[in-house]
Design a protein around this motif. Sequence first.
Motif, short mmCIF file in Angstrom:
data_model
loop_
_atom_site.label_atom_id
_atom_site.label_comp_id
_atom_site.label_asym_id
_atom_site.label_seq_id
_atom_site.Cartn_x
_atom_site.Cartn_y
_atom_site.Cartn_z
N LEU A 89 44.73 44.40 38.86
CA LEU A 89 44.80 45.65 39.61
C LEU A 89 44.03 45.56 40.91
O LEU A 89 44.49 46.03 41.96
CB LEU A 89 44.27 46.81 38.75
N ARG A 90 42.84 44.94 40.87
CA ARG A 90 42.04 44.78 42.10
C ARG A 90 42.82 43.97 43.13
O ARG A 90 42.91 44.36 44.29
CB ARG A 90 40.70 44.12 41.78
N GLU A 91 43.40 42.86 42.71
CA GLU A 91 44.15 42.01 43.65
C GLU A 91 45.37 42.75 44.21
O GLU A 91 45.65 42.68 45.40
CB GLU A 91 44.58 40.71 42.97
N LEU A 92 46.12 43.44 43.35
CA LEU A 92 47.32 44.12 43.81
C LEU A 92 47.01 45.34 44.67
O LEU A 92 47.80 45.67 45.57
CB LEU A 92 48.21 44.51 42.63
N GLN A 131 44.59 45.40 46.75
CA GLN A 131 44.21 44.83 48.04
C GLN A 131 45.42 44.28 48.78
O GLN A 131 45.48 44.34 50.00
CB GLN A 131 43.16 43.73 47.85
N ASP A 132 46.40 43.73 48.03
CA ASP A 132 47.61 43.18 48.65
C ASP A 132 48.75 43.20 47.64
O ASP A 132 48.86 42.29 46.81
CB ASP A 132 47.37 41.75 49.14
N ALA A 133 49.56 44.22 47.69
CA ALA A 133 50.65 44.39 46.73
C ALA A 133 51.78 43.38 46.96
O ALA A 133 52.68 43.27 46.14
CB ALA A 133 51.22 45.80 46.79
N ARG A 134 51.72 42.63 48.05
CA ARG A 134 52.77 41.65 48.33
C ARG A 134 52.48 40.28 47.73
O ARG A 134 53.24 39.34 47.94
CB ARG A 134 52.97 41.52 49.84
N LEU A 135 51.41 40.16 46.98
CA LEU A 135 51.08 38.86 46.38
C LEU A 135 52.22 38.38 45.49
O LEU A 135 52.80 39.16 44.74
CB LEU A 135 49.83 38.98 45.50
N SER A 136 52.49 37.10 45.57
CA SER A 136 53.45 36.52 44.64
C SER A 136 52.78 36.40 43.27
O SER A 136 51.55 36.38 43.18
CB SER A 136 53.89 35.13 45.11
N ARG A 160 44.61 33.59 41.51
CA ARG A 160 43.41 34.36 41.85
C ARG A 160 42.71 34.94 40.62
O ARG A 160 41.50 35.12 40.64
CB ARG A 160 43.77 35.50 42.81
N VAL A 161 43.48 35.25 39.57
CA VAL A 161 42.84 35.84 38.38
C VAL A 161 42.67 34.81 37.27
O VAL A 161 42.22 35.14 36.18
CB VAL A 161 43.60 37.09 37.87
N HIS A 162 43.04 33.56 37.56
CA HIS A 162 42.81 32.43 36.66
C HIS A 162 43.56 32.56 35.33
O HIS A 162 42.97 32.41 34.26
CB HIS A 162 41.31 32.20 36.42
#
Length: 168
Positions: free
Chosen positions: A30-33, A35-40, A47-49
Amino acid sequence: MSQETGTTPGTAGATGRSAGPLDEVDRRILRELTQDARLSIRTLAERVHVSRTNAYARVERLLRDGVITGFRAQVAPEPAGLGTSAYIALTIEQNTWREVSAELARVRYIEHAALLSGEHDVLALVRAPDNATLRDVVLDRVQSIAGVLSTRTWLVFEEFDGTLSPWE
């Protein structure tokens, strides 16, 4: 455990929803998305291992459970031509919130509205091109909605987002 209630967020009965609690990996996703919802999915997994399969399954579950409700671009209002922002507090007649909220949802320039407890019943965020348009939104559109008894408007001079994600 939630600091506010002493219960685990998302557990059945705690909030009226049946989704299970979020674990640390879900919160990192959720934190990553946010910050950038376009992440593949590949980049998200790195990033979340976790594996790509795990990341994909978790995102699908978060979507299915209604934790993630969509993906969108964040638009800066001023560069997009909406240089005037204001909060409008509405006092409405008892038992008219469904009709009032349906009408508010159709008013151009209202970005968000929330039903409240307390002195006012509804709080709406308006983003308009200028003060004249804001005046028209408040005086012509919002105050003419059946069930609206009064409004109070606060101009926004400056805005900022919090720096700490709730998903950390």
